[in-house]
Design an enzyme around this catalytic site. Structure first.
Site, PDB file in Angstrom:
ATOM      1  N   LYS A  15       0.822  -1.209   0.000  1.00  0.00           N
ATOM      2  CA  LYS A  15       0.000   0.000   0.000  1.00  0.00           C
ATOM      3  C   LYS A  15       0.863   1.270   0.000  1.00  0.00           C
ATOM      4  CE  LYS A  15      -2.300  -1.091   3.795  1.00  0.00           C
ATOM      5  NZ  LYS A  15      -1.786  -2.426   4.177  1.00  0.00           N
ATOM      6  N   ARG A  90      -9.726   0.518   9.068  1.00  0.00           N
ATOM      7  CA  ARG A  90      -9.234  -0.832   9.350  1.00  0.00           C
ATOM      8  C   ARG A  90     -10.228  -1.623  10.189  1.00  0.00           C
ATOM      9  NH1 ARG A  90      -3.467   0.037   8.781  1.00  0.00           N
ATOM     10  NH2 ARG A  90      -2.248  -1.825   9.137  1.00  0.00           N
ATOM     11  N   ARG A 129      11.318  -6.843   4.847  1.00  0.00           N
ATOM     12  CA  ARG A 129      11.271  -5.408   5.116  1.00  0.00           C
ATOM     13  C   ARG A 129      11.859  -5.103   6.501  1.00  0.00           C
ATOM     14  NH1 ARG A 129       5.471  -2.485   4.719  1.00  0.00           N
ATOM     15  NH2 ARG A 129       5.209  -3.110   6.882  1.00  0.00           N
ATOM     16  N   ARG A 135      11.298  -0.934  11.639  1.00  0.00           N
ATOM     17  CA  ARG A 135      10.002  -1.044  12.316  1.00  0.00           C
ATOM     18  C   ARG A 135       9.997  -2.252  13.235  1.00  0.00           C
ATOM     19  NH1 ARG A 135       5.031  -0.213   8.235  1.00  0.00           N
ATOM     20  NH2 ARG A 135       4.102  -1.446   9.901  1.00  0.00           N
ATOM     21  N   ARG A 147      -0.513  -9.472  13.201  1.00  0.00           N
ATOM     22  CA  ARG A 147      -1.035  -8.423  12.313  1.00  0.00           C
ATOM     23  C   ARG A 147      -1.890  -9.027  11.208  1.00  0.00           C
ATOM     24  NH1 ARG A 147       4.391  -5.951  10.750  1.00  0.00           N
ATOM     25  NH2 ARG A 147       3.216  -4.611   9.319  1.00  0.00           N
TER      26      ARG A 147
HETATM   27  P1  ADP Z   1       1.050  -2.290   7.681  1.00  0.00           P
HETATM   28  O1  ADP Z   1      -0.151  -2.160   6.807  1.00  0.00           O
HETATM   29  O2  ADP Z   1       2.285  -2.703   6.971  1.00  0.00           O
HETATM   30  O3  ADP Z   1       0.809  -3.129   8.911  1.00  0.00           O
HETATM   31  P2  ADP Z   1       0.694   0.425   8.754  1.00  0.00           P
HETATM   32  O4  ADP Z   1       1.742   1.455   8.767  1.00  0.00           O
HETATM   33  O5  ADP Z   1      -0.532   0.682   7.950  1.00  0.00           O
HETATM   34  O6  ADP Z   1       1.448  -0.872   8.255  1.00  0.00           O
HETATM   35  O7  ADP Z   1       0.218   0.102  10.257  1.00  0.00           O
HETATM   36  C1  ADP Z   1       1.126  -0.173  11.287  1.00  0.00           C
HETATM   37  C2  ADP Z   1       0.381  -0.277  12.621  1.00  0.00           C
HETATM   38  O8  ADP Z   1      -0.207   1.001  12.936  1.00  0.00           O
HETATM   39  C3  ADP Z   1      -0.780  -1.256  12.681  1.00  0.00           C
HETATM   40  O9  ADP Z   1      -0.369  -2.584  12.948  1.00  0.00           O
HETATM   41  C4  ADP Z   1      -1.619  -0.641  13.814  1.00  0.00           C
HETATM   42  O10 ADP Z   1      -1.081  -0.956  15.077  1.00  0.00           O
HETATM   43  C5  ADP Z   1      -1.460   0.841  13.604  1.00  0.00           C
HETATM   44  N1  ADP Z   1      -2.530   1.386  12.751  1.00  0.00           N
HETATM   45  C6  ADP Z   1      -2.362   1.958  11.515  1.00  0.00           C
HETATM   46  N2  ADP Z   1      -3.545   2.343  10.996  1.00  0.00           N
HETATM   47  C7  ADP Z   1      -4.495   2.004  11.921  1.00  0.00           C
HETATM   48  C8  ADP Z   1      -5.918   2.098  11.965  1.00  0.00           C
HETATM   49  N3  ADP Z   1      -6.612   2.626  10.944  1.00  0.00           N
HETATM   50  N4  ADP Z   1      -6.555   1.644  13.063  1.00  0.00           N
HETATM   51  C9  ADP Z   1      -5.878   1.117  14.095  1.00  0.00           C
HETATM   52  N5  ADP Z   1      -4.545   0.965  14.105  1.00  0.00           N
HETATM   53  C10 ADP Z   1      -3.846   1.402  13.039  1.00  0.00           C
END
Ligand code: ADP
Length: 196
Positions: A15, A90, A129, A135, A147
């Site tokens: 994404k 999400r 990654r 991260r 996740r």
């Molecule tokens: P990825 O899709 O690779 O897991 P993101 O950067 O989108 O990476 O998300 C990393 C973390 O940030 C998630 O595992 C969650 O803990 C938090 N997070 C991101 N967006 C949301 C959301 N919309 N609602 C709740 N937690 C979120």
């Protein structure tokens, strides 16, 4: 008409990479809740401290916090031509809140484009990654699995939510960056035509 896209898909689907391309091509404001949380962690803000505890475990940050954050970010860009929402919504509650929020502004989601990648490939990409991303949630296989499980349980319903509105477009997320970008653009352009 505004173009409001949700770029959807499991962790590691690509994404972030595709957002950069789509943002430039369609001149949209890119809002990644994950990036915003990470910037807050780096800046040691209160929000960052709260979010970190959840993120490090591969759990979702609570809806109330996430929705308030997203709305305040949208409000910062009053003259945007549209948004690309990356990593948001999400949960079902986030999707409902987003729809209501946009409606209150006389706007709506144009379409949700979903990057489809199977689990095996996701696990491999995230571990890879983790070697360079810095991260903490990309390093440990158990956290990666959590996740993916949280995605299946909490996030997949968001696809059905927009499917019921006729706004879901699935795209094969395996291939070169350019190939996938091309597929996304075709899906978005088709959705745009039917929304007008
Ligand atoms: P990825 O899709 O690779 O897991 P993101 O950067 O989108 O990476 O998300 C990393 C973390 O940030 C998630 O595992 C969650 O803990 C938090 N997070 C991101 N967006 C949301 C959301 N919309 N609602 C709740 N937690 C979120």
């Amino acid at each position: 008409m505004e173009l409001n896209l949700i770029l959807f898909g499991p962790p590691g689907a690509g994404k972030g990479t595709q957002s950069e391309y789509l943002t430039a091509k369609y001149q949209l404001v890119h809002l990644s809740t994950g990036d915003i949380f990470r910037a807050n962690i780096k800046g040691e803000t209160d929000l960052g401290k709260q979010a970190k505890a959840f993120m490090d475990k591969g759990e979702l940050v609570p809806d109330s916090l996430t929705i308030a954050l997203l709305e305040s970010e949208v409000n910062k860009h009053a003259d945007a031509k549209g948004f690309i929402f990356d990593g948001f919504p999400r949960t079902q509650a986030q999707a409902t809140a987003l729809d209501q929020f946009l409606e209150s502004k006389g706007s709506s989601i144009t379409c949700l484009v979903a990057l489809e990648v199977e689990e095996e490939e996701l696990r491999a990409r995230l571990l890879n990654r983790g070697k360079t991303s810095g991260r903490p949630d990309d390093v440990n296989p158990e956290i990666i699995q959590n996740r993916i499980d949280v995605y299946q349980r909490e996030t997949c319903p968001v696809a059905d939510h927009y499917g019921a509105q006729g706004k879901y477009k699935g795209v094969n997320g395996i291939g070169s960056i350019e190939e996938i970008a091309q597929r996304l653009c075709e899906a978005i352009d088709a959705a745009r035509v039917s929304a007008n």
